[in-house]
Motif scaffolding. Structure first.
Motif, PDB file in Angstrom:
ATOM      1  N   ILE A  35       0.836  -1.200   0.000  1.00 58.09           N
ATOM      2  CA  ILE A  35       0.000   0.000   0.000  1.00 58.09           C
ATOM      3  C   ILE A  35       0.873   1.254   0.000  1.00 58.09           C
ATOM      4  O   ILE A  35       0.593   2.234  -0.706  1.00 58.09           O
ATOM      5  CB  ILE A  35      -0.954   0.015   1.207  1.00 58.09           C
ATOM      6  CG1 ILE A  35      -1.949  -1.144   1.106  1.00 58.09           C
ATOM      7  CG2 ILE A  35      -1.700   1.342   1.283  1.00 58.09           C
ATOM      8  CD1 ILE A  35      -2.890  -1.048  -0.067  1.00 58.09           C
ATOM      9  N   ILE A  36       1.944   1.224   0.772  1.00 55.18           N
ATOM     10  CA  ILE A  36       2.864   2.372   0.793  1.00 55.18           C
ATOM     11  C   ILE A  36       3.452   2.609  -0.592  1.00 55.18           C
ATOM     12  O   ILE A  36       3.543   3.743  -1.071  1.00 55.18           O
ATOM     13  CB  ILE A  36       3.981   2.157   1.830  1.00 55.18           C
ATOM     14  CG1 ILE A  36       3.395   2.279   3.237  1.00 55.18           C
ATOM     15  CG2 ILE A  36       5.125   3.147   1.629  1.00 55.18           C
ATOM     16  CD1 ILE A  36       4.385   2.089   4.348  1.00 55.18           C
ATOM     17  N   GLN A  37       3.822   1.533  -1.269  1.00 59.38           N
ATOM     18  CA  GLN A  37       4.373   1.666  -2.618  1.00 59.38           C
ATOM     19  C   GLN A  37       3.334   2.230  -3.591  1.00 59.38           C
ATOM     20  O   GLN A  37       3.668   2.999  -4.493  1.00 59.38           O
ATOM     21  CB  GLN A  37       4.876   0.305  -3.092  1.00 59.38           C
ATOM     22  CG  GLN A  37       6.119  -0.171  -2.334  1.00 59.38           C
ATOM     23  CD  GLN A  37       6.460  -1.617  -2.630  1.00 59.38           C
ATOM     24  OE1 GLN A  37       5.726  -2.317  -3.340  1.00 59.38           O
ATOM     25  NE2 GLN A  37       7.583  -2.088  -2.087  1.00 59.38           N
ATOM     26  N   GLN A  38       2.068   1.851  -3.387  1.00 60.08           N
ATOM     27  CA  GLN A  38       1.002   2.373  -4.244  1.00 60.08           C
ATOM     28  C   GLN A  38       0.786   3.873  -4.024  1.00 60.08           C
ATOM     29  O   GLN A  38       0.481   4.621  -4.959  1.00 60.08           O
ATOM     30  CB  GLN A  38      -0.303   1.621  -3.979  1.00 60.08           C
ATOM     31  CG  GLN A  38      -0.297   0.179  -4.451  1.00 60.08           C
ATOM     32  CD  GLN A  38      -1.555  -0.564  -4.016  1.00 60.08           C
ATOM     33  OE1 GLN A  38      -2.573   0.044  -3.704  1.00 60.08           O
ATOM     34  NE2 GLN A  38      -1.473  -1.886  -3.980  1.00 60.08           N
ATOM     35  N   LEU A  39       0.947   4.316  -2.779  1.00 50.57           N
ATOM     36  CA  LEU A  39       0.739   5.726  -2.464  1.00 50.57           C
ATOM     37  C   LEU A  39       1.890   6.606  -2.958  1.00 50.57           C
ATOM     38  O   LEU A  39       1.678   7.745  -3.366  1.00 50.57           O
ATOM     39  CB  LEU A  39       0.591   5.914  -0.948  1.00 50.57           C
ATOM     40  CG  LEU A  39      -0.710   5.428  -0.308  1.00 50.57           C
ATOM     41  CD1 LEU A  39      -0.614   5.487   1.214  1.00 50.57           C
ATOM     42  CD2 LEU A  39      -1.882   6.276  -0.791  1.00 50.57           C
ATOM     43  N   GLN A  40       3.108   6.078  -2.914  1.00 50.29           N
ATOM     44  CA  GLN A  40       4.291   6.873  -3.232  1.00 50.29           C
ATOM     45  C   GLN A  40       4.226   7.428  -4.654  1.00 50.29           C
ATOM     46  O   GLN A  40       4.115   6.688  -5.634  1.00 50.29           O
ATOM     47  CB  GLN A  40       5.546   6.011  -3.075  1.00 50.29           C
ATOM     48  CG  GLN A  40       6.843   6.789  -3.097  1.00 50.29           C
ATOM     49  CD  GLN A  40       7.035   7.630  -1.842  1.00 50.29           C
ATOM     50  OE1 GLN A  40       6.709   8.808  -1.852  1.00 50.29           O
ATOM     51  NE2 GLN A  40       7.565   7.017  -0.794  1.00 50.29           N
ATOM     52  N   GLY A  41       4.232   8.754  -4.773  1.00 53.08           N
ATOM     53  CA  GLY A  41       4.219   9.400  -6.082  1.00 53.08           C
ATOM     54  C   GLY A  41       2.873   9.469  -6.760  1.00 53.08           C
ATOM     55  O   GLY A  41       2.778   9.915  -7.912  1.00 53.08           O
ATOM     56  N   LYS A  42       1.816   9.054  -6.072  1.00 53.67           N
ATOM     57  CA  LYS A  42       0.482   9.046  -6.659  1.00 53.67           C
ATOM     58  C   LYS A  42       0.027  10.457  -7.013  1.00 53.67           C
ATOM     59  O   LYS A  42       0.196  11.396  -6.241  1.00 53.67           O
ATOM     60  CB  LYS A  42      -0.504   8.416  -5.664  1.00 53.67           C
ATOM     61  CG  LYS A  42      -1.920   8.274  -6.194  1.00 53.67           C
ATOM     62  CD  LYS A  42      -2.791   7.589  -5.140  1.00 53.67           C
ATOM     63  CE  LYS A  42      -4.220   7.445  -5.627  1.00 53.67           C
ATOM     64  NZ  LYS A  42      -5.080   6.814  -4.597  1.00 53.67           N
ATOM     65  N   GLN A  43      -0.550  10.635  -8.197  1.00 58.22           N
ATOM     66  CA  GLN A  43      -1.073  11.924  -8.640  1.00 58.22           C
ATOM     67  C   GLN A  43      -2.534  12.029  -8.222  1.00 58.22           C
ATOM     68  O   GLN A  43      -3.353  11.187  -8.583  1.00 58.22           O
ATOM     69  CB  GLN A  43      -0.966  12.054 -10.167  1.00 58.22           C
ATOM     70  CG  GLN A  43       0.434  11.872 -10.718  1.00 58.22           C
ATOM     71  CD  GLN A  43       1.309  13.091 -10.503  1.00 58.22           C
ATOM     72  OE1 GLN A  43       0.805  14.196 -10.284  1.00 58.22           O
ATOM     73  NE2 GLN A  43       2.613  12.908 -10.579  1.00 58.22           N
TER      74      GLN A  43
END
Length: 312
Positions: A249-257
């Motif tokens: 989930i953290i990886q999905q959030l990182q850099g999300k527009q």
């Protein structure tokens, strides 16, 4: 505290744009309680009000250059100005002990969010009765706001969620806490905080898990913080939200527009270790949130709900 599971990307629900009527004790309540004088034949536009704290000193409200009649009426009637007058007359207000006198208010600019007044610029002429000197009175009114410190725990490490936004007044891209202004007069701070997080990060929060950090402040403060009281009326309620999640989930959030792009919000999500948060940004909201959170932890208060805090 029991942790809820984080739900990834959400459908963003736009904020409601309702406006509540404000019943003031001193302004526009009854026609007979107001001395009114509109200048119909020549500028500037003017109106006079009577305040309970200085009944013998009518206060002229004047429209500055470029302020239209419509803007003038909106400025006088908006919640931002009414709340400012209420604060002036409150228990800890500038006019409370009769040491100061409000002589005039000059409206200089009005900015709208749709049909609602979003920002209001005015100059208040306030005199110190003892010295006869005028005190600085330039006001940028934008009203109350919320900010949320989101801490995500994963595999023994705690991370903080920040948003990167274009902040034209600073001329920079700024890393900051998810935050937003109240869109109505109802004072729904928790609801606004939850909506802002959903819009800016895509994270759906459990309202029951929200802790209002500013509620730990002494009641004399109003339980909010003033980031720039020398020129702006903004007062912020700061909340804490903690949750355990997976690294995925953290990886999905990182850099999300994210953000409401049709409103010009160009937002990128950043997730950083909490241990590095205090040096990662110059955002005052971040630094205030860290201070409140760390002091609350030190005193064992960080697991109390907002309702428990207010009962103390």
């Amino acid at each position: 505290m029991a942790h809820q599971h984080l739900r990834s990307p959400l459908t963003i629900t736009p904020l409601a744009k309702t406006t509540s009527s404000y019943s003031s004790l001193f302004l526009f309540r009854r026609r007979r309680s107001i001395c009114s004088k509109m200048s119909a034949d020549s500028p500037p536009l003017a109106h006079t009000i009577i305040l309970p704290s200085q009944p013998g000193e009518p206060v002229p409200l004047v429209a500055g250059p470029g302020v239209t009649e419509s803007d003038f009426r909106s400025a006088m009637e908006c919640s931002l100005f009414k709340q400012w007058l209420k604060n002036m007359e409150g228990k800890k207000g500038i006019l409370a002990d009769e040491s100061f006198s409000l002589k005039q208010v000059l409206f200089q600019g009005v900015d709208y969010f749709g049909k609602r007044v979003g920002f209001l610029k005015f100059k208040a002429e306030i005199i110190d009765k003892e010295t006869g000197n005028e005190v600085p009175g330039i006001v940028f009114a934008r009203g109350p706001a919320v900010a949320i410190l989101i801490l995500l725990e994963s595999e023994g490490e705690t991370y903080a969620v920040l948003t990167e936004q274009v902040r034209v007044p600073t001329g920079r891209l700024v890393l900051e806490l998810p935050a937003g202004m109240l869109d109505d007069d109802k004072g729904d701070f928790v609801g606004t905080a939850v909506r802002e997080v959903e819009e800016e990060t895509g994270i759906q929060l459990n309202i029951g898990g929200m802790i209002e950090l500013t509620a730990f402040l002494d009641s004399s403060t109003g339980s909010r913080v003033f980031p720039s009281p020398g020129g702006c009326d903004e007062e912020i309620s700061i909340f804490l939200y903690r949750e355990s999640i997976s690294k995925e989930i953290i990886q999905q959030l990182q850099g999300k527009q994210t953000g409401l792009r049709e409103h010009g919000e160009l937002i990128k999500v950043h997730v950083i270790p909490y241990s590095n948060l205090w040096r990662a940004t110059a955002d005052a909201k971040v630094l205030m949130a860290i201070a409140l959170y760390e002091m609350a932890k030190k005193e064992g208060l960080d697991n109390k709900s907002s309702a428990e805090i207010r009962r103390q």
